[in-house]
Design a protein around this motif. Structure first.
Motif, mmCIF file in Angstrom:
data_model
loop_
_atom_site.group_PDB
_atom_site.id
_atom_site.type_symbol
_atom_site.label_atom_id
_atom_site.label_comp_id
_atom_site.label_asym_id
_atom_site.label_seq_id
_atom_site.Cartn_x
_atom_site.Cartn_y
_atom_site.Cartn_z
ATOM 1 N N GLY A 59 -33.426 15.727 -0.079
ATOM 2 C CA GLY A 59 -34.272 15.217 0.998
ATOM 3 C C GLY A 59 -35.093 16.291 1.677
ATOM 4 N N ASN A 60 -35.105 17.489 1.119
ATOM 5 C CA ASN A 60 -35.830 18.597 1.725
ATOM 6 C C ASN A 60 -37.222 18.706 1.098
ATOM 7 O OD1 ASN A 60 -36.773 21.470 1.878
ATOM 8 N ND2 ASN A 60 -34.952 21.609 3.179
ATOM 9 N N PRO A 61 -38.282 18.612 1.921
ATOM 10 C CA PRO A 61 -39.649 18.659 1.375
ATOM 11 C C PRO A 61 -39.979 19.966 0.659
ATOM 12 C CG PRO A 61 -39.667 17.939 3.677
ATOM 13 C CD PRO A 61 -38.267 18.361 3.354
ATOM 14 N N ALA A 62 -39.458 21.092 1.146
ATOM 15 C CA ALA A 62 -39.731 22.375 0.492
ATOM 16 C C ALA A 62 -39.085 22.418 -0.892
ATOM 17 C CB ALA A 62 -39.234 23.533 1.350
ATOM 18 N N MET A 63 -37.873 21.870 -0.989
ATOM 19 C CA MET A 63 -37.191 21.838 -2.281
ATOM 20 C C MET A 63 -37.938 20.931 -3.247
ATOM 21 S SD MET A 63 -34.392 23.115 -3.699
ATOM 22 C CE MET A 63 -35.282 23.419 -5.206
ATOM 23 N N LEU A 64 -38.391 19.798 -2.752
ATOM 24 C CA LEU A 64 -39.141 18.867 -3.586
ATOM 25 C C LEU A 64 -40.417 19.523 -4.116
ATOM 26 C CD1 LEU A 64 -39.553 16.092 -4.845
ATOM 27 C CD2 LEU A 64 -40.580 15.357 -2.680
ATOM 28 N N ARG A 65 -41.110 20.243 -3.258
ATOM 29 C CA ARG A 65 -42.339 20.921 -3.685
ATOM 30 C C ARG A 65 -42.033 21.979 -4.748
ATOM 31 N NH1 ARG A 65 -47.081 20.143 -1.522
ATOM 32 N NH2 ARG A 65 -47.203 18.749 0.250
ATOM 33 N N ALA A 66 -41.008 22.774 -4.532
ATOM 34 C CA ALA A 66 -40.643 23.807 -5.510
ATOM 35 C C ALA A 66 -40.284 23.173 -6.851
ATOM 36 C CB ALA A 66 -39.485 24.656 -4.990
ATOM 37 N N MET A 67 -39.550 22.070 -6.796
ATOM 38 C CA MET A 67 -39.179 21.365 -8.022
ATOM 39 C C MET A 67 -40.406 20.822 -8.747
ATOM 40 S SD MET A 67 -35.827 19.276 -6.676
ATOM 41 C CE MET A 67 -35.888 18.135 -8.060
ATOM 42 N N ARG A 71 -32.775 26.781 -3.809
ATOM 43 C CA ARG A 71 -31.560 25.961 -3.934
ATOM 44 C C ARG A 71 -30.381 26.652 -3.261
ATOM 45 N NH1 ARG A 71 -31.582 21.587 -6.546
ATOM 46 N NH2 ARG A 71 -33.159 21.113 -8.093
ATOM 47 N N ARG A 72 -30.239 27.932 -3.554
ATOM 48 C CA ARG A 72 -29.124 28.690 -2.971
ATOM 49 C C ARG A 72 -29.270 28.765 -1.452
ATOM 50 N NH1 ARG A 72 -28.763 34.385 -5.099
ATOM 51 N NH2 ARG A 72 -28.256 33.310 -7.013
ATOM 52 N N HIS A 77 -52.598 25.725 -9.248
ATOM 53 C CA HIS A 77 -51.808 24.524 -8.955
ATOM 54 C C HIS A 77 -50.513 24.897 -8.243
ATOM 55 C CE1 HIS A 77 -49.005 21.204 -9.740
ATOM 56 N NE2 HIS A 77 -50.079 20.456 -9.583
ATOM 57 N N ALA A 78 -49.808 25.893 -8.758
ATOM 58 C CA ALA A 78 -48.540 26.315 -8.147
ATOM 59 C C ALA A 78 -48.762 26.778 -6.710
ATOM 60 C CB ALA A 78 -47.903 27.430 -8.972
ATOM 61 N N TYR A 79 -49.813 27.531 -6.491
ATOM 62 C CA TYR A 79 -50.113 28.010 -5.143
ATOM 63 C C TYR A 79 -50.407 26.842 -4.207
ATOM 64 C CZ TYR A 79 -52.284 30.436 -1.270
ATOM 65 O OH TYR A 79 -52.588 30.896 -0.010
ATOM 66 N N GLY A 80 -51.233 25.928 -4.659
ATOM 67 C CA GLY A 80 -51.615 24.809 -3.804
ATOM 68 C C GLY A 80 -50.465 23.891 -3.459
ATOM 69 N N VAL A 81 -49.673 23.521 -4.450
ATOM 70 C CA VAL A 81 -48.583 22.569 -4.219
ATOM 71 C C VAL A 81 -47.418 23.219 -3.472
ATOM 72 C CG1 VAL A 81 -46.929 21.020 -5.349
ATOM 73 C CG2 VAL A 81 -49.250 21.192 -6.219
ATOM 74 N N SER A 82 -47.287 24.520 -3.550
ATOM 75 C CA SER A 82 -46.160 25.209 -2.925
ATOM 76 C C SER A 82 -46.189 25.177 -1.401
ATOM 77 C CB SER A 82 -46.111 26.667 -3.382
ATOM 78 O OG SER A 82 -45.792 26.740 -4.743
ATOM 79 N N HIS A 83 -47.349 24.973 -0.827
ATOM 80 C CA HIS A 83 -47.467 25.015 0.633
ATOM 81 C C HIS A 83 -47.366 23.623 1.232
ATOM 82 C CE1 HIS A 83 -49.208 28.821 -0.672
ATOM 83 N NE2 HIS A 83 -48.746 29.274 0.472
ATOM 84 N N THR A 84 -46.544 23.510 2.256
ATOM 85 C CA THR A 84 -46.362 22.221 2.929
ATOM 86 C C THR A 84 -47.681 21.730 3.517
ATOM 87 O OG1 THR A 84 -44.096 22.861 3.435
ATOM 88 C CG2 THR A 84 -44.977 20.981 4.630
#
Length: 133
Positions: free
Chosen positions: A39-47, A28-29, A91-98
């Motif tokens: 609208g950022n895909p990386a932010m959405l994934r982290a969330m 976020r920072r 799950h966290a590992y898998g979803v974290s990658h674009t």
């Protein structure tokens, strides 16, 4: 039988949750996104990684606590707790990658559902044994 196994896994899961929280806050920072995903895909994934953890882990831990309180064998408790812990990590590992490797996501959810399903089944069986047996 009070084995106090679940609290150790709860502590590990809590530390992992803090790590996911810090990762999300840092992103976020870095991206200067105060609220939402911007609208950022990386932010959405982290969330979603963070939120999915928060959605499933409390129920899993509550069920595990009840299984332990009902006197389940330590080996069963370790197995179910490890399923939840490893499931959340996968799950966290898998979803974290674009460029997502769905096998990690699927494995993570399968392990999480395994914990919830078998804990629930064990508790229902224990209930019926106590009240009908």
């Amino acid at each position: 039988m009070n084995t106090n196994i679940v609290p150790a896994y709860a502590a590990l899961l809590a530390l992992f949750y803090v790590a996911l929280s810090i990762r999300t806050l840092r992103l976020r920072r870095q991206l200067r996104i105060a609220v939402g995903d911007g609208g950022n895909p990386a932010m959405l994934r982290a969330m979603r990684v963070h939120a999915n953890f928060a959605e499933y882990v409390p129920l899993g831990l509550i069920l595990l606590h009840f299984v332990e309180a009902q006197g389940a064998q330590p080996l069963l408790l370790h197995g179910l707790c490890l399923c939840l812990l490893l499931g959340r990590i996968a799950h966290a590992y898998g979803v974290s990658h674009t460029a997502e490797n769905f096998s990690f996501r699927v494995t993570g959810m399968a392990l999480t559902f395994t914990t919830i399903f078998f804990s629930s089944a064990w508790l229902l069986l224990a209930f019926f044994r106590q009240h009908l047996g």
